[in-house]
Design an enzyme around this catalytic site. Structure first.
Site, short mmCIF file in Angstrom:
data_model
loop_
_atom_site.label_atom_id
_atom_site.label_comp_id
_atom_site.label_asym_id
_atom_site.label_seq_id
_atom_site.Cartn_x
_atom_site.Cartn_y
_atom_site.Cartn_z
NE ARG A 106 -2.95 -1.41 3.14
CZ ARG A 106 -3.40 -1.11 4.36
NH1 ARG A 106 -4.16 -0.04 4.54
NH2 ARG A 106 -3.10 -1.87 5.38
N GLY A 124 1.81 -15.47 8.53
CA GLY A 124 1.25 -14.87 9.73
C GLY A 124 2.31 -14.48 10.74
CD GLU A 131 -5.77 -10.63 14.75
OE1 GLU A 131 -5.58 -9.87 13.79
OE2 GLU A 131 -5.39 -10.35 15.90
CG ASN A 145 33.82 24.40 -5.07
OD1 ASN A 145 33.14 25.03 -5.89
ND2 ASN A 145 33.37 23.37 -4.40
NE ARG A 190 38.94 47.64 -8.58
CZ ARG A 190 38.65 47.76 -7.30
NH1 ARG A 190 37.94 46.84 -6.67
NH2 ARG A 190 39.03 48.81 -6.63
#
Ligand code: UD1
Ligand code: CA
Length: 452
Positions: A17, A82, A158, A372, A426
């Site tokens: 399920r 079982g 049960e 990196n 720069r």
């Protein structure tokens, strides 16, 4: 309670399920498989021997047992005949054990050690078998605990085998049972399968023990604790219950959660005293936060160690291998992976720090990136104590910035920088006096001539 304990954990069910390629008991709650939670519970209540019953071909479940609990034995139940048949799959472990026997279900992950303690205390009081029961909101398909006029447990019926009167009973079987028997196998081997499902029911042990003159006891716990997970909805419910408990626990230990319901913890999260967690924080696996640190809103942390007094977030992302020293500051939109920041270091805005080591009191400016990765390998960025990395710098690893050095804003740094130096990468600034004013006049004229 000095008797040794053997815990048999049933995990042979396929869990269809769940509609999953993953076996049901490997689905996670707070980052740990349900089976992992149950193995930890078994260890917590007696340390003792553990046996896990799996189905044929469940190699990934076997691997999980071996990694989560290397000492635990694994048994295969060939056919799902079982719960009694499942317990008997661990026959060798049971035969060689003297002491109490505890049966747990791997899909029932929320039971507390205190409750198991109560179950064993019932054995101390002379019961040969003790069953963990609960008052079910909807008894549905649960086994019913049939009690006599004196309140003693007489049988478990049960649902499929129950009479109309028995179906009215709301006290139900959680499935958890503890035995104190000299010969548990003698009882288990007597269980037959003459019932509605044609299965060997572990629950039949109650009547067999009583027929032998033994007493069966019941311990009642809250329904939430024995929630069984069969489908994804129950998995989410179990997660919610686990989180609620964990938040209560950390608050009781001295942590402030401003909005507890919005904080998500992992099973291994460690939070020190006076840690403050703001709303919407997610803790993945392996996070430790030392005393007095603050995690601000909307942060996502995993595999991180956060030093005392540190401040992280809002909107921080810490990934595995992050180690933050005392009083470190990590601000918004900063991602850190496999990197350490020394005491008092700061990375307050918009950065990626990967595979780095940042010295104490260093300052990482807004928009700094540790480059990196070259597409093949990862490389390290090392920044000395007290260094100042200007905003919008790219540090192309492998690279080392010496202690106290300055990196000018916007630099792409590809070579090591000496201690106390200034590195600038720069082009020189070019300035043309009055240019803008002339430009505006020319453009305004052009626009006017086009309108004519
Ligand atoms: C069982 C109990 C029921 C109880 C309920 C609580 C029995 C006969 N019934 O019913 O009284 O109210 O649990 O949830 O015990 N398993 C195996 N091999 C098997 C059968 C089961 O390993 O052959 C495992 C399952 O994976 C599961 C657990 O045992 O973890 C319980 O089995 P399940 O079939 O769900 O039992 P229920 O019918 O729900
Ligand atoms: Ca069930």
């Amino acid at each position: 309670m000095s008797r040794p304990l053997l815990t048999v954990i049933l995990a042979a069910g396929k869990g269809t399920r769940m509609r999953s390629a993953l076996p049901k008991v490997l689905h996670r709650i707070a980052g740990r498989s349900m089976l992992g939670h149950v193995l930890a519970l078994a260890e917590g209540v007696g340390g003792g021997k553990r046996a896990v019953v799996i189905g044929p071909g469940m190699d990934d479940v076997r691997a999980e047992v071996q990694s989560a609990a290397s000492g635990a034995a694994v048994f295969v139940q060939e056919n799902q005949l079982g719960t009694a048949n499942a317990v008997l799959a661990a026959r060798d472990a049971i035969a060689s054990h003297t002491g109490d026997l505890l049966v747990l279900f791997a899909d029932t992950p929320l039971i507390t050690p205190e409750t198991i303690g109560k179950l064993r205390a019932e054995l101390d009081r002379g019961a040969q078998v003790a069953v963990l029961g609960f008052e079910a909101r909807e008894p549905g398909s649960y086994g019913r605990l049939v009690t006599g006029a004196d309140g003693a447990l007489e049988a478990i019926r049960e649902a499929k085998d129950a009479s109309a009167a028995e179906l009215q009973i709301r006290l139900c079987n959680s499935g958890v049972m503890a035995f104190r028997l000299d010969q548990p196998l003698a009882v288990l081997d007597k269980i037959g399968n003459a019932n509605a499902k044609g299965e060997f029911y572990l629950t039949d042990a109650i009547e067999i023990v009583r027929a032998g003159g033994g007493r069966a006891g019941v311990v009642v716990c809250d329904e939430d604790e024995v929630l069984g997970v069969n489908a994804r909805g129950e998995l989410a419910q179990a997660e919610a219950i686990w989180q609620r408990r964990a938040r209560q626990r950390v608050m009781a230990e001295g942590v402030t959660l401003i909005a507890p319901e919005s904080v998500w913890l992992s099973f291994d999260t460690v939070l020190g005293q006076d840690v403050v967690i703001e709303p919407n924080v997610f803790f993945g696996l392996g996070v430790t936060v030392d005393a007095g640190a603050e995690i601000k809103a909307n942060s996502y942390l995993e595999g991180a160690r956060i030093g005392a007094g540190a401040r992280v977030g809002p909107f921080a992302r810490l990934r595995s291998g992050t180690v933050l020293g005392r009083d470190v500051r990590v601000g918004n939109f900063v991602e850190i992976k496999n990197s350490s920041l020394g005491e008092g270091a700061k990375a307050n805005h918009l950065s990626y720090l990967g595979d780095g080591a940042v010295g104490a009191k260093a300052n990482i400016g807004a928009g700094t990136i540790f480059c990196n990765y070259d597409g093949f390998f990862k490389h390290k960025t090392e920044i000395g104590d007290g260094a100042f990395v200007g905003s919008n710098s790219a540090l192309v690893a492998p690279v080392k910035i010496g202690a106290g050095a300055y990196i000018g804003s916007g630099s792409v740094i590809t070579k090591d920088v000496a201690a106390d130096a200034l590195a600038l990468e720069r082009s020189a600034q070019d300035e043309r006096p009055g240019w803008a004013q002339k430009f505006r006049i020319v453009m305004a004229r052009r626009k006017a001539s086009l309108r004519k």
